[in-house]
Design a protein around this motif. Structure first.
Motif, PDB file in Angstrom:
ATOM      1  N   PRO A 150      42.783  45.124  45.691  1.00  0.00           N
ATOM      2  CA  PRO A 150      42.188  43.809  45.424  1.00  0.00           C
ATOM      3  C   PRO A 150      43.001  42.619  45.925  1.00  0.00           C
ATOM      4  CG  PRO A 150      43.097  44.742  43.428  1.00  0.00           C
ATOM      5  CD  PRO A 150      43.201  45.808  44.486  1.00  0.00           C
ATOM      6  N   TRP A 197      43.573  39.429  50.595  1.00  0.00           N
ATOM      7  CA  TRP A 197      42.719  38.253  50.665  1.00  0.00           C
ATOM      8  C   TRP A 197      41.940  38.164  51.971  1.00  0.00           C
ATOM      9  CZ3 TRP A 197      43.427  34.523  54.381  1.00  0.00           C
ATOM     10  CH2 TRP A 197      44.678  34.458  55.007  1.00  0.00           C
ATOM     11  N   TRP A 214      38.863  40.046  51.512  1.00  0.00           N
ATOM     12  CA  TRP A 214      37.920  39.281  50.696  1.00  0.00           C
ATOM     13  C   TRP A 214      37.160  38.281  51.559  1.00  0.00           C
ATOM     14  CZ3 TRP A 214      36.078  40.760  46.327  1.00  0.00           C
ATOM     15  CH2 TRP A 214      36.850  41.495  45.419  1.00  0.00           C
ATOM     16  N   SER A 218      33.606  36.207  46.324  1.00  0.00           N
ATOM     17  CA  SER A 218      34.591  36.807  47.230  1.00  0.00           C
ATOM     18  C   SER A 218      35.570  35.753  47.742  1.00  0.00           C
ATOM     19  CB  SER A 218      33.884  37.489  48.409  1.00  0.00           C
ATOM     20  OG  SER A 218      33.117  38.574  47.940  1.00  0.00           O
ATOM     21  N   GLU A 221      38.109  35.130  45.102  1.00  0.00           N
ATOM     22  CA  GLU A 221      39.151  36.168  45.087  1.00  0.00           C
ATOM     23  C   GLU A 221      40.130  35.955  46.242  1.00  0.00           C
ATOM     24  OE1 GLU A 221      39.691  38.635  42.706  1.00  0.00           O
ATOM     25  OE2 GLU A 221      38.216  37.406  41.662  1.00  0.00           O
ATOM     26  N   ARG A 268      42.366  33.221  45.258  1.00  0.00           N
ATOM     27  CA  ARG A 268      43.264  33.668  44.191  1.00  0.00           C
ATOM     28  C   ARG A 268      44.459  34.436  44.756  1.00  0.00           C
ATOM     29  NH1 ARG A 268      41.125  37.901  39.827  1.00  0.00           N
ATOM     30  NH2 ARG A 268      43.071  39.033  39.703  1.00  0.00           N
TER      31      ARG A 268
END
Length: 101
Positions: free
Chosen positions: A49, A52, A55, A74, A77, A80
Protein backbone atom coordinates in the motif's frame (compact mmCIF):
# COMPACT_ATOMS: atom_id res chain seq x y z
CA UNK A 1 -4.28 -13.65 -23.01
CA UNK A 2 -6.70 -11.70 -20.84
CA UNK A 3 -8.48 -14.81 -19.60
CA UNK A 4 -5.14 -16.49 -18.83
CA UNK A 5 -4.02 -13.49 -16.78
CA UNK A 6 -7.34 -13.42 -14.94
CA UNK A 7 -6.93 -17.13 -14.07
CA UNK A 8 -3.39 -16.48 -12.85
CA UNK A 9 -4.65 -13.81 -10.51
CA UNK A 10 -7.47 -16.02 -9.25
CA UNK A 11 -5.18 -19.02 -8.63
CA UNK A 12 -2.27 -17.10 -7.13
CA UNK A 13 -1.38 -18.04 -3.57
CA UNK A 14 -2.10 -15.57 -0.78
CA UNK A 15 1.64 -15.69 -0.06
CA UNK A 16 2.61 -14.74 -3.62
CA UNK A 17 4.91 -11.78 -4.06
CA UNK A 18 3.20 -8.48 -4.73
CA UNK A 19 5.55 -8.10 -7.71
CA UNK A 20 3.60 -10.88 -9.45
CA UNK A 21 0.54 -8.64 -9.53
CA UNK A 22 2.59 -5.74 -10.82
CA UNK A 23 3.92 -7.95 -13.61
CA UNK A 24 0.37 -8.97 -14.49
CA UNK A 25 -0.66 -5.30 -14.52
CA UNK A 26 2.16 -4.60 -16.98
CA UNK A 27 0.99 -7.46 -19.21
CA UNK A 28 -2.54 -6.06 -19.16
CA UNK A 29 -1.10 -2.66 -20.08
CA UNK A 30 0.60 -4.18 -23.12
CA UNK A 31 -2.72 -5.67 -24.21
CA UNK A 32 -4.43 -2.30 -23.57
CA UNK A 33 -6.86 -3.82 -21.08
CA UNK A 34 -7.54 -1.02 -18.59
CA UNK A 35 -9.98 -3.05 -16.49
CA UNK A 36 -7.53 -5.92 -16.06
CA UNK A 37 -4.72 -3.52 -15.29
CA UNK A 38 -6.88 -1.78 -12.69
CA UNK A 39 -7.71 -5.08 -11.01
CA UNK A 40 -4.08 -6.24 -10.99
CA UNK A 41 -2.89 -2.89 -9.60
CA UNK A 42 -5.55 -3.02 -6.90
CA UNK A 43 -4.37 -6.51 -5.91
CA UNK A 44 -0.77 -5.27 -5.89
CA UNK A 45 -1.67 -2.29 -3.70
CA UNK A 46 -3.43 -4.51 -1.15
CA UNK A 47 -0.03 -6.07 -0.56
CA UNK A 48 2.13 -2.97 -1.09
CA UNK A 49 0.00 0.00 0.00
CA UNK A 50 2.89 2.45 0.38
CA UNK A 51 3.70 2.56 -3.37
CA UNK A 52 2.35 6.01 -4.11
CA UNK A 53 3.30 5.86 -7.79
CA UNK A 54 1.13 2.76 -8.20
CA UNK A 55 -1.72 4.63 -6.49
CA UNK A 56 -1.36 7.36 -9.11
CA UNK A 57 -1.32 4.77 -11.90
CA UNK A 58 -4.52 3.33 -10.44
CA UNK A 59 -6.07 6.81 -10.22
CA UNK A 60 -5.20 7.36 -13.89
CA UNK A 61 -6.91 4.12 -14.86
CA UNK A 62 -9.94 4.91 -12.76
CA UNK A 63 -10.16 8.31 -14.43
CA UNK A 64 -10.02 6.66 -17.86
CA UNK A 65 -12.79 4.30 -16.75
CA UNK A 66 -14.80 7.31 -15.49
CA UNK A 67 -14.66 6.12 -11.88
CA UNK A 68 -13.92 9.52 -10.34
CA UNK A 69 -14.97 8.53 -6.81
CA UNK A 70 -12.33 5.81 -6.62
CA UNK A 71 -9.82 7.92 -8.55
CA UNK A 72 -10.09 10.54 -5.81
CA UNK A 73 -9.60 7.86 -3.14
CA UNK A 74 -6.54 6.54 -4.95
CA UNK A 75 -5.10 10.05 -5.24
CA UNK A 76 -5.68 10.47 -1.52
CA UNK A 77 -3.64 7.33 -0.86
CA UNK A 78 -0.91 8.57 -3.22
CA UNK A 79 -0.76 11.85 -1.33
CA UNK A 80 -0.74 10.05 2.00
CA UNK A 81 2.26 7.92 1.05
CA UNK A 82 4.01 10.22 -1.42
CA UNK A 83 3.44 13.64 0.10
CA UNK A 84 4.81 16.54 -1.89
CA UNK A 85 6.31 14.26 -4.55
CA UNK A 86 2.87 12.82 -5.26
CA UNK A 87 1.34 16.28 -5.26
CA UNK A 88 3.86 17.47 -7.85
CA UNK A 89 3.17 14.42 -10.03
CA UNK A 90 -0.58 15.09 -9.82
CA UNK A 91 -0.10 18.71 -10.85
CA UNK A 92 1.80 17.56 -13.95
CA UNK A 93 -1.04 15.24 -14.96
CA UNK A 94 -3.97 17.27 -16.39
CA UNK A 95 -6.61 14.60 -15.74
CA UNK A 96 -5.61 14.08 -12.12
CA UNK A 97 -4.97 17.76 -11.49
CA UNK A 98 -8.55 18.54 -12.57
CA UNK A 99 -9.83 15.98 -10.06
CA UNK A 100 -7.64 17.41 -7.31
CA UNK A 101 -9.30 20.81 -7.73
Amino acid sequence: MDSALRRCMEKMSQNASSENYLNIANMYAKSKNAVGMRDALAAYLKRTPNDWRAWLDLANLQTQLRDTVNANKSMGEALRYGGSEAQQAIKKNPALNNLLK
